[in-house]
Design a protein around this motif. Sequence first.
Motif, short mmCIF file in Angstrom:
data_model
loop_
_atom_site.label_atom_id
_atom_site.label_comp_id
_atom_site.label_asym_id
_atom_site.label_seq_id
_atom_site.Cartn_x
_atom_site.Cartn_y
_atom_site.Cartn_z
N LEU A 32 9.49 -1.30 9.94
CA LEU A 32 10.49 -0.97 8.93
C LEU A 32 10.01 0.22 8.11
CD1 LEU A 32 13.08 -1.57 7.32
CD2 LEU A 32 11.75 -3.18 5.95
N CYS A 33 8.73 0.23 7.73
CA CYS A 33 8.16 1.34 6.97
C CYS A 33 8.15 2.63 7.80
CB CYS A 33 6.75 1.01 6.50
SG CYS A 33 6.70 -0.19 5.15
N LEU A 34 7.81 2.54 9.08
CA LEU A 34 7.84 3.72 9.94
C LEU A 34 9.24 4.32 9.99
CD1 LEU A 34 5.64 2.88 13.07
CD2 LEU A 34 5.11 4.46 11.21
N ILE A 88 8.36 10.76 -4.85
CA ILE A 88 8.27 10.14 -6.18
C ILE A 88 9.43 9.17 -6.38
CG2 ILE A 88 8.42 10.61 -8.65
CD1 ILE A 88 6.96 13.27 -8.07
N ALA A 89 10.64 9.58 -5.99
CA ALA A 89 11.80 8.70 -6.15
C ALA A 89 11.66 7.43 -5.31
CB ALA A 89 13.08 9.45 -5.77
N THR A 90 11.15 7.57 -4.10
CA THR A 90 10.99 6.41 -3.22
C THR A 90 9.98 5.42 -3.78
OG1 THR A 90 11.51 7.77 -1.29
CG2 THR A 90 10.44 5.67 -0.88
N GLY A 91 8.86 5.92 -4.26
CA GLY A 91 7.86 5.04 -4.84
C GLY A 91 8.38 4.31 -6.06
N ALA A 92 9.13 5.02 -6.91
CA ALA A 92 9.65 4.42 -8.13
C ALA A 92 10.71 3.36 -7.84
CB ALA A 92 10.23 5.50 -9.03
N LEU A 93 11.46 3.52 -6.76
CA LEU A 93 12.57 2.60 -6.45
C LEU A 93 12.24 1.60 -5.36
CD1 LEU A 93 15.47 5.23 -6.47
CD2 LEU A 93 14.91 3.59 -8.27
N ALA A 108 8.52 -4.86 -0.89
CA ALA A 108 8.37 -3.85 -1.95
C ALA A 108 7.04 -3.11 -1.84
CB ALA A 108 8.50 -4.51 -3.32
N ARG A 109 5.92 -3.85 -1.68
CA ARG A 109 4.62 -3.18 -1.63
C ARG A 109 4.48 -2.27 -0.40
NH1 ARG A 109 -0.12 -2.76 -3.90
NH2 ARG A 109 -2.00 -2.44 -2.64
N PRO A 110 4.85 -2.72 0.80
CA PRO A 110 4.78 -1.79 1.94
C PRO A 110 5.64 -0.55 1.74
CG PRO A 110 5.01 -4.04 2.73
CD PRO A 110 5.19 -4.08 1.25
N LEU A 111 6.83 -0.70 1.16
CA LEU A 111 7.69 0.46 0.93
C LEU A 111 7.08 1.41 -0.11
CD1 LEU A 111 11.22 -1.23 0.95
CD2 LEU A 111 10.27 0.31 2.68
N PHE A 112 6.41 0.83 -1.11
CA PHE A 112 5.74 1.68 -2.12
C PHE A 112 4.64 2.51 -1.47
CE2 PHE A 112 2.22 2.28 -5.13
CZ PHE A 112 2.86 3.03 -6.10
N LEU A 113 3.82 1.88 -0.61
CA LEU A 113 2.76 2.62 0.07
C LEU A 113 3.33 3.63 1.05
CD1 LEU A 113 0.26 -0.31 0.74
CD2 LEU A 113 0.04 1.52 -0.96
N LEU A 170 -2.17 6.06 7.66
CA LEU A 170 -1.08 6.88 8.16
C LEU A 170 -0.85 8.09 7.26
CD1 LEU A 170 1.12 6.94 10.40
CD2 LEU A 170 2.60 5.69 8.82
N ALA A 171 -0.93 7.88 5.95
CA ALA A 171 -0.77 9.00 5.01
C ALA A 171 -1.91 10.02 5.18
CB ALA A 171 -0.73 8.47 3.58
N ALA A 172 -3.14 9.52 5.27
CA ALA A 172 -4.29 10.41 5.44
C ALA A 172 -4.22 11.17 6.76
CB ALA A 172 -5.58 9.60 5.35
N ALA A 173 -3.77 10.50 7.81
CA ALA A 173 -3.68 11.14 9.13
C ALA A 173 -2.67 12.27 9.12
CB ALA A 173 -3.29 10.09 10.18
N ASN A 174 -1.51 12.08 8.48
CA ASN A 174 -0.51 13.14 8.40
C ASN A 174 -1.02 14.31 7.56
OD1 ASN A 174 2.43 12.58 9.54
ND2 ASN A 174 1.55 10.62 8.97
N ALA A 175 -1.75 14.02 6.49
CA ALA A 175 -2.31 15.10 5.67
C ALA A 175 -3.32 15.92 6.46
CB ALA A 175 -2.95 14.51 4.41
N ALA A 176 -4.16 15.24 7.25
CA ALA A 176 -5.16 15.94 8.06
C ALA A 176 -4.49 16.81 9.12
CB ALA A 176 -6.10 14.93 8.71
#
Length: 409
Positions: A32-34, A88-93, A108-113, A170-176
Motif C-alpha cells: 500500500l505504501c509503495l 510535507i503535506a503527506t506526512g502531516a495528513l 498511519a505510521r507506515p504512511l507517515f514514513l 527505501l528513502a535512503a536508497a532513492n536518495a543515493a
Amino acid sequence: MMARGLELVGKLGLYIVSARILGVHESGYFFLCLTWIGVLATVSRGGFERAVVRHVAAELAVGKGRAAGHAFLAGALAVLMLGLVVSIATGALSAPIATYLFRDPEAARPLFLAAFVILPQALCYFVGNALMGLHKSAWGQLVQNGLWPLFTLAALFAGVHSLDGILCALAAANAAATAIGAALVFRERHRFVDAPSETANAERLPALWRTAMPLAVVETVQILLPALPVLLLASFGLPAQVGAFSVASRISMLTWVVSASIGSVAAPSFAARHRQGRWDELRQLNRKVRLAVALFSAPLLAGMFFFPATLLHLVGPGFEIASTALVILAVGQLVYALLPCQEIVLAMAGHGGILRWLTVAQTVVCLVLCVLLIPPFGMIGAAIATAVFAAQLAIGSAVAVRRLMPRAF
C-alpha cells in the motif's frame, strides 16, 4: 536490457524477500505504501521528467546545448519544489488519510514514513529521464529503476526486517540513486553548449512547462490507474487480499517493464528524428521497438497464463489466492505487448494534448469498473479493471499515432 534485468532482479527480490519477512498481513501495508509513494512521487514530478527527455534530446539534435541545459535545470528546480510540498503535506495528513480513506488507523505510521520517500523518488526518476535525454539510456534506466531496489534489497539482507526499517531504507536508497544520477549528468555538462548544426534554425520548442503540463496529467493517470484498484481494494478488502493482488499486479507488469525499458531507450531518438523530420527512420525505429517488445514479452506472458499459482507461490505461501487475478491481468498485458510504446511516440512528437485525452478516457473507464466490480468481486474485479485500462491505452495510442502521424507507424 541489462539495466532492466538488474531492475527485475532488484524489484522481484525486494517484493519476494519483503513479503516473506513481513508476512501476508504486514506486506499489505508495505505494498500500500509503495503504491501511495508511486502516485505522489509522480504528482511531484509534474510531467517534467517526460518533458526533459524530449527537450534535452531534441535541442541537442539541432545543436542547442545551452537550451538543453536550461531545460534540465528548470525541470530539476520544479520537481524539487513540488516534491517538498507534496512530501510535507503527506506526512502531516497521514493519520486522517489512514483513518478516513483506508479505514485503518494502523496504516498511519507506515504512511507517515512513506512521505520521506516521495521527494527522493521524484528526483530519482527525473534525473534518470534526463540521462535518457542525453542518450545515456542504460544509465538512466539503472538510476531510475535499478539502483534503489538493489540498495533496499541489500538493506534487507543486512538485517533490516521491520516495516519501519524497510521504508526508511527505501528513502535512503532513492536518495543515493539520485546522487549517483546527478553526478552522471554533471559529467556530461560539456554537452550543454551550442554547436554548429545543419538544423540549427529548426522551429523553437515550447517552454518546458508547456510540454510538461499535459504530460503531468498523463504521468499521474498512468501511475494512478494501476494504483486505483489497489487503493479501492484496501478500502473494501483485507490486508492479505491487498498484498496478494499487489504481488500479482507487479508480476503482470513485468511485460510493461520490458516495454518501458525498450521505449525509454528509443524515446530520445523518437524526439530527435521527429525534430529533424526524418520520417522513414522514425517509422523503422517504431517498428523495431514493437517487434522487440513482443519478442521479449512472450515468455513472460506464457508463464503468467500457464503457471500463475507457481509464480505466486515463489513469493510465499498464501499468495496463490491471486492466481485467477494474475491470468486476467496477463490478458491486458498481452494486448499492450502487441501495440507497445505508442504513447511514448506521441509524447516525444509533442502530441501530449492528445495523450492527455486518451488517459482521461482511461480514467473514466477505470473508475467506473472499479466502483462496479471491486465491492462485489474483490481481487477479480480489480484485475478486470486493470486489464481493461492497460489494453485501452495500447489501442487508443496506436490509433492516434496512425491517424496523426501515419508515416511514423
